[in-house]
Design an enzyme around this catalytic site. Sequence first.
Site, short mmCIF file in Angstrom:
data_model
loop_
_atom_site.label_atom_id
_atom_site.label_comp_id
_atom_site.label_asym_id
_atom_site.label_seq_id
_atom_site.Cartn_x
_atom_site.Cartn_y
_atom_site.Cartn_z
N GLY A 1 0.73 -1.19 -0.15
CA GLY A 1 -0.03 0.11 -0.01
C GLY A 1 0.93 1.33 -0.01
O GLY A 1 0.18 2.35 0.14
N LYS B 1 -7.92 5.07 -12.82
CA LYS B 1 -9.21 5.39 -12.43
C LYS B 1 -9.44 4.82 -11.04
O LYS B 1 -8.76 3.63 -10.70
CB LYS B 1 -10.20 4.67 -13.41
N HIS C 1 -13.08 -7.47 -3.97
CA HIS C 1 -11.71 -8.01 -4.23
C HIS C 1 -12.01 -9.35 -4.80
O HIS C 1 -12.53 -10.21 -3.95
CB HIS C 1 -10.67 -8.04 -3.28
N GLU D 1 -3.02 -6.13 -9.52
CA GLU D 1 -1.64 -6.69 -9.53
C GLU D 1 -1.67 -8.27 -9.80
O GLU D 1 -2.66 -8.83 -9.51
CB GLU D 1 -0.82 -6.32 -8.39
N ARG E 1 3.63 -15.77 -6.26
CA ARG E 1 3.91 -16.71 -5.20
C ARG E 1 2.62 -17.37 -4.81
O ARG E 1 1.67 -17.06 -5.20
CB ARG E 1 4.27 -15.97 -4.04
N VAL F 1 -1.70 -17.11 1.02
CA VAL F 1 -2.03 -17.50 2.21
C VAL F 1 -3.46 -18.14 2.05
O VAL F 1 -3.72 -19.51 2.75
CB VAL F 1 -2.37 -16.23 3.11
P1 ADP Z 1 -0.09 -3.03 -3.16
O1 ADP Z 1 0.90 -3.92 -3.98
O2 ADP Z 1 0.57 -1.84 -2.62
O3 ADP Z 1 -0.72 -3.99 -2.35
P2 ADP Z 1 -2.32 -2.74 -4.84
O4 ADP Z 1 -2.10 -2.60 -6.49
O5 ADP Z 1 -2.48 -4.08 -4.52
O6 ADP Z 1 -0.97 -2.38 -4.19
O7 ADP Z 1 -3.45 -2.09 -4.02
C1 ADP Z 1 -3.63 -2.04 -2.64
C2 ADP Z 1 -4.98 -1.72 -2.53
O8 ADP Z 1 -5.59 -0.30 -2.84
C3 ADP Z 1 -6.03 -2.46 -3.07
O9 ADP Z 1 -6.44 -3.84 -2.49
C4 ADP Z 1 -7.37 -1.62 -3.21
O10 ADP Z 1 -8.12 -1.71 -1.89
C5 ADP Z 1 -6.55 -0.32 -3.44
N1 ADP Z 1 -6.59 0.16 -4.91
C6 ADP Z 1 -5.64 0.08 -5.45
N2 ADP Z 1 -5.78 0.43 -6.93
C7 ADP Z 1 -7.10 0.91 -6.70
C8 ADP Z 1 -8.06 1.41 -7.86
N3 ADP Z 1 -7.83 1.75 -8.74
N4 ADP Z 1 -9.39 1.61 -7.35
C9 ADP Z 1 -9.43 1.65 -5.98
N5 ADP Z 1 -8.98 0.84 -5.04
C10 ADP Z 1 -7.66 0.75 -5.41
#
Ligand code: ADP
Length: 460
Positions: free
Chosen positions: A165, A201, A208, A288, A292, A295
């Site tokens: 995050g 966006k 999720h 993303e 790996r 969990v």
């Molecule tokens: P990290 O690799 O830091 O965990 P992520 O791309 O998985 O980053 O994003 C982490 C969290 O941020 C997601 O689980 C979601 O809750 C929020 N998020 C990321 N991108 C978006 C988006 N485009 N719109 C809404 N929420 C997002």
Amino acid sequence: MFDRILIANRGEIALRIIRAARELGCESVCVYSQADRDGPWLEQADEKVCIGPGPATESYLRVDRIISAAETTHADAIHPGYGFLAENAQFAEVCRDCNIEFIGPSPEAMALLGDKISCKRMAREAGTPVFPGSAEAIEDPEEAMSVAKDIGYPVIVKAAAGGGGRGMRIARNDDELAEGLASARQEAAAAFGNGAVYVEKFLEHARHVEVQCLGDKHGGAVHLFNRDCTSQRRHQKLIEEGPAPGVDSEIRDQVCESASTLIRNANYAGAATVEFLMDHEQKFYMLEVNTRVQVEHPVTEMITGVDIVKESIRVAAGEPLSVTQDQISINGHAIECRVNAEDPDRGFMPQPGVVEQFQIPGGFDVRVDTHVRSGYRIPPNYDSMIGKLIVHGRDRTEAIARMRSAISEFHIGPIKTTLPLHARLIQEPAFTTHDVEHRYDIHWVERLLDADAAEATAST
Ligand code: ADP
């Protein structure tokens, strides 16, 4: 097949890998820190090597110590589990240089999918749905504003090298975007040594949903359908289930197939998860790729019957996947609750210390993946997850009922855990109906906890 696998991890996942290795006829070597000296999983390993003091930076994250442990114990492969070095492409490269097989993707595939910008580019080519936004890294605020104008606010600035995050900023207007761009770049450069950011966006109310995939070294790739991990707190998943409820099978198959195409195009060997956010119209957008084992992999094992950990060891050893796409189908429904040694009534405060009582549930279609037993002392150094409770049912209703029953049998004391919270969450209308009306989205648990806190304050 390998002779000896070194496990560069600890706890329940180390035990999970030992079991898989044993079934495949491989010996296992566990590395451990001084804080894990009494870890019950170590008793199951064929050999164990202490690699340093408690802090992970001095043990589980020390590439030099892990490699020398592998060399001195004659391990021919390393399984990284999840966390620690699992998504570190440099570690995978060092393994290769030392002629030790890294059980996971090649450093090239890991780097390609681990960088969010190159991953998004590959996803577009594979037909995997992505968020609208910039295709490349953005430095200039004017350029960011022009992208935001095209896609509309709110937008999110994200770091190409992002994780945990960090390096993310939500912007609702041009001013916030200019500021978010600068601060996200700075944070990303400091945290990851790579300041590249992009704009996409921002979706306000999302679920999720993720797709489990497996690839081999012969161009084979399959998907094992999807999981829903919408029940989270601070981006940490609490409950996972599969298949994701409320996704039409046509849409599900299309998204799952696009995920396995992405994995195949990346020449990916091993287990991968393609994560998405889904809006209330079942539109998917890739977040993303996790390169790996995750969990929550048991959820998928319970509904497909495919042993994901064994499969990933086999493909690392050069074998083709043992299943083809048409042999994989969904049987019933599975739910997993993460049992964390945290006190939900006191801000989820971690609960290190001795677990005096640890009585696990049993019965038909109930699985507990844990390294804990009565008398075990939880060290303060690591993640607070002490186990996973997974149940399977013929359908979701049966799985929820089975989870309720299993939680009621699970006794852990005197430390506090997240189990009572799970017992409540699985009965909440947002969870049982998972519909828009009950606002089942990635913030539903936080809203519930905030409402509890507000009520507690009002009554004092
Ligand atoms: P990290 O690799 O830091 O965990 P992520 O791309 O998985 O980053 O994003 C982490 C969290 O941020 C997601 O689980 C979601 O809750 C929020 N998020 C990321 N991108 C978006 C988006 N485009 N719109 C809404 N929420 C997002």
